[in-house]
Design a protein around this motif. Structure first.
Motif, PDB file in Angstrom:
ATOM      1  N   THR A 106       0.819  -1.221   0.000  1.00 52.67           N
ATOM      2  CA  THR A 106       0.000   0.000   0.000  1.00 52.67           C
ATOM      3  C   THR A 106       0.854   1.273   0.000  1.00 52.67           C
ATOM      4  O   THR A 106       0.309   2.372  -0.028  1.00 52.67           O
ATOM      5  CB  THR A 106      -0.955   0.009   1.218  1.00 52.67           C
ATOM      6  OG1 THR A 106      -0.192  -0.293   2.382  1.00 52.67           O
ATOM      7  CG2 THR A 106      -2.065  -1.019   1.057  1.00 52.67           C
ATOM      8  N   HIS A 110      -2.325   4.611  -5.234  1.00 45.82           N
ATOM      9  CA  HIS A 110      -3.379   3.799  -5.867  1.00 45.82           C
ATOM     10  C   HIS A 110      -4.746   4.302  -5.441  1.00 45.82           C
ATOM     11  O   HIS A 110      -4.902   4.952  -4.405  1.00 45.82           O
ATOM     12  CB  HIS A 110      -3.247   2.320  -5.472  1.00 45.82           C
ATOM     13  CG  HIS A 110      -3.419   2.067  -3.994  1.00 45.82           C
ATOM     14  ND1 HIS A 110      -2.441   2.351  -3.064  1.00 45.82           N
ATOM     15  CD2 HIS A 110      -4.467   1.572  -3.292  1.00 45.82           C
ATOM     16  CE1 HIS A 110      -2.879   2.043  -1.858  1.00 45.82           C
ATOM     17  NE2 HIS A 110      -4.110   1.575  -1.959  1.00 45.82           N
ATOM     18  N   ASP A 112      -8.382   2.306  -4.622  1.00 42.82           N
ATOM     19  CA  ASP A 112      -8.634   0.916  -4.240  1.00 42.82           C
ATOM     20  C   ASP A 112      -9.294   0.137  -5.383  1.00 42.82           C
ATOM     21  O   ASP A 112     -10.307   0.563  -5.951  1.00 42.82           O
ATOM     22  CB  ASP A 112      -9.514   0.861  -2.980  1.00 42.82           C
ATOM     23  CG  ASP A 112      -8.757   1.345  -1.743  1.00 42.82           C
ATOM     24  OD1 ASP A 112      -7.522   1.168  -1.697  1.00 42.82           O
ATOM     25  OD2 ASP A 112      -9.392   1.909  -0.834  1.00 42.82           O
ATOM     26  N   THR A 137      -1.009   8.474   6.091  1.00 40.86           N
ATOM     27  CA  THR A 137      -1.581   8.209   4.765  1.00 40.86           C
ATOM     28  C   THR A 137      -1.748   9.538   4.037  1.00 40.86           C
ATOM     29  O   THR A 137      -2.143  10.541   4.645  1.00 40.86           O
ATOM     30  CB  THR A 137      -2.931   7.483   4.886  1.00 40.86           C
ATOM     31  OG1 THR A 137      -2.733   6.300   5.670  1.00 40.86           O
ATOM     32  CG2 THR A 137      -3.465   7.071   3.510  1.00 40.86           C
ATOM     33  N   HIS A 266      -4.350   7.289  -3.077  1.00 39.23           N
ATOM     34  CA  HIS A 266      -3.749   7.424  -1.739  1.00 39.23           C
ATOM     35  C   HIS A 266      -2.495   6.574  -1.614  1.00 39.23           C
ATOM     36  O   HIS A 266      -2.236   5.693  -2.443  1.00 39.23           O
ATOM     37  CB  HIS A 266      -4.767   7.084  -0.643  1.00 39.23           C
ATOM     38  CG  HIS A 266      -5.370   5.720  -0.770  1.00 39.23           C
ATOM     39  ND1 HIS A 266      -6.394   5.438  -1.649  1.00 39.23           N
ATOM     40  CD2 HIS A 266      -5.093   4.560  -0.138  1.00 39.23           C
ATOM     41  CE1 HIS A 266      -6.734   4.163  -1.547  1.00 39.23           C
ATOM     42  NE2 HIS A 266      -5.949   3.599  -0.644  1.00 39.23           N
ATOM     43  N   ARG A 277       0.916  -1.705  13.290  1.00 37.34           N
ATOM     44  CA  ARG A 277      -0.091  -0.765  12.749  1.00 37.34           C
ATOM     45  C   ARG A 277      -1.300  -1.583  12.337  1.00 37.34           C
ATOM     46  O   ARG A 277      -1.171  -2.562  11.604  1.00 37.34           O
ATOM     47  CB  ARG A 277       0.502  -0.029  11.549  1.00 37.34           C
ATOM     48  CG  ARG A 277      -0.393   1.050  10.915  1.00 37.34           C
ATOM     49  CD  ARG A 277       0.403   1.739   9.802  1.00 37.34           C
ATOM     50  NE  ARG A 277      -0.287   2.863   9.195  1.00 37.34           N
ATOM     51  CZ  ARG A 277      -1.080   2.772   8.128  1.00 37.34           C
ATOM     52  NH1 ARG A 277      -1.308   1.590   7.567  1.00 37.34           N
ATOM     53  NH2 ARG A 277      -1.642   3.858   7.623  1.00 37.34           N
ATOM     54  N   ARG A 281     -10.704  -1.674   7.480  1.00 38.29           N
ATOM     55  CA  ARG A 281     -11.108  -1.003   6.238  1.00 38.29           C
ATOM     56  C   ARG A 281     -12.413  -1.580   5.712  1.00 38.29           C
ATOM     57  O   ARG A 281     -12.588  -2.801   5.683  1.00 38.29           O
ATOM     58  CB  ARG A 281     -10.012  -1.212   5.187  1.00 38.29           C
ATOM     59  CG  ARG A 281     -10.244  -0.417   3.928  1.00 38.29           C
ATOM     60  CD  ARG A 281      -9.096  -0.583   2.951  1.00 38.29           C
ATOM     61  NE  ARG A 281      -9.383  -1.632   1.988  1.00 38.29           N
ATOM     62  CZ  ARG A 281      -8.818  -1.741   0.792  1.00 38.29           C
ATOM     63  NH1 ARG A 281      -7.898  -0.876   0.430  1.00 38.29           N
ATOM     64  NH2 ARG A 281      -9.128  -2.709  -0.014  1.00 38.29           N
TER      65      ARG A 281
HETATM   66  C1  SIN Z   1      -5.286   1.368   1.762  1.00 36.62           C
HETATM   67  O1  SIN Z   1      -4.474   1.456   0.859  1.00 36.62           O
HETATM   68  O2  SIN Z   1      -6.486   1.246   1.553  1.00 36.62           O
HETATM   69  C2  SIN Z   1      -4.791   1.436   3.182  1.00 36.62           C
HETATM   70  C3  SIN Z   1      -4.204   2.740   3.503  1.00 36.62           C
HETATM   71  C4  SIN Z   1      -3.471   2.740   4.823  1.00 36.62           C
HETATM   72  O3  SIN Z   1      -3.099   1.672   5.342  1.00 36.62           O
HETATM   73  O4  SIN Z   1      -3.230   3.826   5.353  1.00 36.62           O
END
Ligand code: SIN
Length: 290
Positions: A106, A110, A112, A137, A266, A277, A281
């Protein structure tokens, strides 16, 4: 200046403070566990269209309540990625990095699941365990990128289509770290053939034009040679890197971020070494994203 002085007009039920001039808003003093009132829900949808990513601090949500928040915006049971799921609430994906173990890809810009024919229209991400520092993020606005381009280039891009594929992303590397990775990879390939999306999309709610490519999943532009495609995509990807088009969230535990997955890309920074972490989601969607 207080948050109330910074609040924008036009909202009767929400305190909305812009996070940057081009993208993002902080929503103050709202308990997302208590948003049954349709007037509040309508303003949340309006704010998401307007600001593209919304941040809410100090939230306490059960997994079921997080799903209810997603339902304000769409169907939480549409397209999902390959993340592990919550034990009892399958619509929740676990975005977890442990001190020892695998890494997800991640930390690449990208949106999603654009490798799907019908990607999610948005995402609700809720933080549980956050490193003392790091793991921020960032979001970047595809509408700000489109608006910044010269008219002739906008018109040219509007004629193009791009191929998106999960194989282009970090997912195959992730599968390779798993015991049964070969089998998962074979199934993922069979279930997710490459798809084609227009390079410029029109947001069905805001009517704004969006540059709709991302380095994680966009493999090539149709009708161009590999060399031409790589050069154009490299140029487009670089536009998303302009800090003026970005919002960067420093997470705290119990923060919720909700983003418009059509209008933004993001990036989860991978700068926190072996710290733990964990975020929950939920992606949400509609019958047709565009
Ligand atoms: C994601 O890419 O949807 C997750 C973003 C993150 O872990 O901050």
């Amino acid at each position: 200046m207080s948050k109330l002085e910074n609040a924008v007009p036009g909202y009767k039920h929400l305190i909305v403070e812009p996070y940057t001039p081009n993208i993002g808003a902080l929503i103050h003093d709202l308990d997302l566990a208590k948003i049954q009132d349709e007037a509040v829900r309508a303003e949340l949808r309006k704010a998401l269209g307007e600001y593209q990513v919304l941040f809410f601090r100090r939230q306490q949500l059960t997994p079921e309540q997080q799903i209810d928040v997603a339902r304000v915006f769409g169907d939480p049971d549409k397209t999902k990625a390959f993340f592990p799921r919550h034990d009892s609430v399958q619509s929740i994906e676990l975005i977890e990095t442990k001190p020892v173990g695998h890494r997800y890809g991640t930390d690449q810009w990208h949106a999603d699941i654009t490798f799907s024919a019908n990607p999610p229209t948005g995402t609700v991400l809720y933080s549980h365990i956050i490193p003392a520092a790091g793991g921020d993020t960032l979001w970047s606005s595809g509408t700000a990128v489109y608006d910044s381009l010269p008219r002739a280039l906008q018109l040219y891009l509007e004629e193009l289509e791009a191929v998106h594929s999960f194989e282009h992303s970090g997912w195959p590397n992730y599968f390779a770290q798993l015991e049964n990775g070969e089998e998962i990879y074979r199934k993922a390939r069979a279930d997710n053939l490459p798809v084609v999306h227009p390079v410029v999309q029109t947001h069905p709610v805001t009517g704004k034009k969006i540059v709709y490519v991302n380095p994680n999943f966009t493999d090539r532009i149709k009708g161009l040679s590999r060399q031409q495609s790589d050069a154009l995509l490299t140029f487009l990807f670089a536009q998303f890197l302009r800090p003026e088009f970005q919002a960067r969230l420093r997470w705290e535990a119990n923060t919720v971020a909700i983003w418009d997955n059509r209008a933004t890309v993001h990036y989860a920074t991978a700068d926190y070494g072996n710290q733990h972490r964990l975020l929950h989601r939920v992606t949400f969607g509609e019958d047709r994203a565009f």
